[in-house]
Write a protein that holds these residues in place. Structure first.
Motif, PDB file in Angstrom:
ATOM      1  N   GLU A 108       0.833  -1.208   0.000  1.00  0.00           N
ATOM      2  CA  GLU A 108       0.000   0.000   0.000  1.00  0.00           C
ATOM      3  C   GLU A 108       0.867   1.256   0.000  1.00  0.00           C
ATOM      4  O   GLU A 108       0.575   2.219  -0.719  1.00  0.00           O
ATOM      5  CB  GLU A 108      -0.933   0.002   1.217  1.00  0.00           C
ATOM      6  N   THR A 109       1.922   1.256   0.787  1.00  0.00           N
ATOM      7  CA  THR A 109       2.823   2.403   0.852  1.00  0.00           C
ATOM      8  C   THR A 109       3.544   2.603  -0.483  1.00  0.00           C
ATOM      9  O   THR A 109       3.686   3.739  -0.954  1.00  0.00           O
ATOM     10  CB  THR A 109       3.845   2.210   1.987  1.00  0.00           C
ATOM     11  N   ILE A 110       3.981   1.522  -1.098  1.00  0.00           N
ATOM     12  CA  ILE A 110       4.680   1.621  -2.384  1.00  0.00           C
ATOM     13  C   ILE A 110       3.734   2.103  -3.474  1.00  0.00           C
ATOM     14  O   ILE A 110       4.121   2.923  -4.324  1.00  0.00           O
ATOM     15  CB  ILE A 110       5.341   0.277  -2.738  1.00  0.00           C
ATOM     16  N   GLN A 111       2.490   1.631  -3.461  1.00  0.00           N
ATOM     17  CA  GLN A 111       1.524   2.110  -4.450  1.00  0.00           C
ATOM     18  C   GLN A 111       1.321   3.612  -4.321  1.00  0.00           C
ATOM     19  O   GLN A 111       1.241   4.320  -5.336  1.00  0.00           O
ATOM     20  CB  GLN A 111       0.185   1.384  -4.289  1.00  0.00           C
ATOM     21  N   GLU A 112       1.265   4.094  -3.101  1.00  0.00           N
ATOM     22  CA  GLU A 112       1.152   5.538  -2.896  1.00  0.00           C
ATOM     23  C   GLU A 112       2.405   6.248  -3.396  1.00  0.00           C
ATOM     24  O   GLU A 112       2.330   7.312  -4.007  1.00  0.00           O
ATOM     25  CB  GLU A 112       0.936   5.839  -1.414  1.00  0.00           C
ATOM     26  N   GLY A 113       3.561   5.633  -3.155  1.00  0.00           N
ATOM     27  CA  GLY A 113       4.815   6.207  -3.629  1.00  0.00           C
ATOM     28  C   GLY A 113       4.927   6.206  -5.150  1.00  0.00           C
ATOM     29  O   GLY A 113       5.625   7.036  -5.728  1.00  0.00           O
ATOM     30  N   GLU A 118       8.464   9.942  -5.718  1.00  0.00           N
ATOM     31  CA  GLU A 118       9.623  10.689  -5.227  1.00  0.00           C
ATOM     32  C   GLU A 118      10.806  10.206  -6.046  1.00  0.00           C
ATOM     33  O   GLU A 118      11.129   9.016  -6.055  1.00  0.00           O
ATOM     34  CB  GLU A 118       9.842  10.410  -3.740  1.00  0.00           C
ATOM     35  N   ILE A 119      11.431  11.113  -6.736  1.00  0.00           N
ATOM     36  CA  ILE A 119      12.537  10.780  -7.632  1.00  0.00           C
ATOM     37  C   ILE A 119      13.850  10.923  -6.867  1.00  0.00           C
ATOM     38  O   ILE A 119      14.082  11.924  -6.183  1.00  0.00           O
ATOM     39  CB  ILE A 119      12.537  11.698  -8.875  1.00  0.00           C
ATOM     40  N   VAL A 126      12.466   6.302  -9.552  1.00  0.00           N
ATOM     41  CA  VAL A 126      11.373   6.442  -8.591  1.00  0.00           C
ATOM     42  C   VAL A 126      11.707   5.573  -7.376  1.00  0.00           C
ATOM     43  O   VAL A 126      11.969   4.373  -7.518  1.00  0.00           O
ATOM     44  CB  VAL A 126      10.033   6.007  -9.234  1.00  0.00           C
ATOM     45  N   LYS A 127      11.709   6.178  -6.213  1.00  0.00           N
ATOM     46  CA  LYS A 127      12.103   5.439  -5.008  1.00  0.00           C
ATOM     47  C   LYS A 127      11.156   4.282  -4.705  1.00  0.00           C
ATOM     48  O   LYS A 127      11.553   3.306  -4.078  1.00  0.00           O
ATOM     49  CB  LYS A 127      12.214   6.379  -3.822  1.00  0.00           C
ATOM     50  N   GLY A 128       9.926   4.359  -5.157  1.00  0.00           N
ATOM     51  CA  GLY A 128       8.990   3.253  -4.977  1.00  0.00           C
ATOM     52  C   GLY A 128       9.486   1.982  -5.637  1.00  0.00           C
ATOM     53  O   GLY A 128       9.278   0.881  -5.124  1.00  0.00           O
ATOM     54  N   ILE A 133      11.870  -3.984  -3.120  1.00  0.00           N
ATOM     55  CA  ILE A 133      12.649  -5.108  -2.625  1.00  0.00           C
ATOM     56  C   ILE A 133      12.152  -5.568  -1.256  1.00  0.00           C
ATOM     57  O   ILE A 133      12.239  -6.746  -0.922  1.00  0.00           O
ATOM     58  CB  ILE A 133      14.163  -4.750  -2.567  1.00  0.00           C
ATOM     59  N   ILE A 134      11.593  -4.644  -0.490  1.00  0.00           N
ATOM     60  CA  ILE A 134      11.184  -4.983   0.872  1.00  0.00           C
ATOM     61  C   ILE A 134      10.037  -6.000   0.882  1.00  0.00           C
ATOM     62  O   ILE A 134      10.190  -7.080   1.462  1.00  0.00           O
ATOM     63  CB  ILE A 134      10.848  -3.709   1.677  1.00  0.00           C
TER      64      ILE A 134
END
Length: 169
Positions: A108-113, A118-119, A126-128, A133-134
């Motif tokens: 969910e957090t990565i989808q928001e990212g 955030e580049i 994109v940091k997402g 990997i997590i």
């Protein structure tokens, strides 16, 4: 051993080795450039940081695959094999449940990212994508736990998981 089986059996080792090599290469390049030119490539620090992060999470899956992760088992030492196996299965079931919960929260957090990206400053990624990997490694950890039980069950050696003399895990 077929190529694909060898890759599957050694996936974590290959990935960790590649990531550590990449990290060391970036750091050495950075040092050499600073010595000879007085400045360095900006991207080497960021790439070495990302490769270190990835190596740590893949390394966690490698530790699970090898049975090298920390387990506190002293409280079960006086119990019989069946009781120790019960508590091992219970502990691993809780671990897998936590991993699945953590994967959903991460996803969910990565989808928001990815929706509001955030580049990264020097690589421009994109940091997402880097953070994917997590949840992947938490899934890999869960898979390796289940795989360990599957292998022991097929071999008829489930008791070996908790028999400390034969299997020091």
């Amino acid at each position: 051993m077929s190529f694909f089986k060898k890759c599957y059996d050694n996936f974590e080792e290959y990935v960790c080795a590649g990531l550590v090599f990449l990290m060391i290469f970036c750091l050495v390049l950075q040092v050499v450039m600073r010595i000879f030119t007085g400045s360095s490539f900006a991207w080497t620090e960021e790439l070495s940081r990302y490769s270190f992060l990835w190596a740590v999470f893949v390394g966690a899956a490698l530790a699970v695959k090898r049975g090298g992760h920390v387990r506190i088992t002293a409280q079960f030492g006086r119990l019989g094999v069946k009781a120790r196996l019960f508590f091992r299965v219970l502990g691993d079931a809780v671990w897998i449940a936590f991993n699945i919960y953590f994967i959903t929260v991460c996803w969910e957090t990565i989808q928001e990212g990815l929706e509001y990206p955030e580049i990264s400053p020097t690589l421009g990624v994109v940091k997402g994508h880097v953070e994917m990997i997590i949840p992947f490694c938490f899934l890999l950890v869960s898979w390796r736990i289940v795989e360990q039980y599957w292998k022991h069950w097929r071999a008829g050696t489930l008791a070996g998981l908790v028999n400390y003399e034969e299997n020091p895990q």
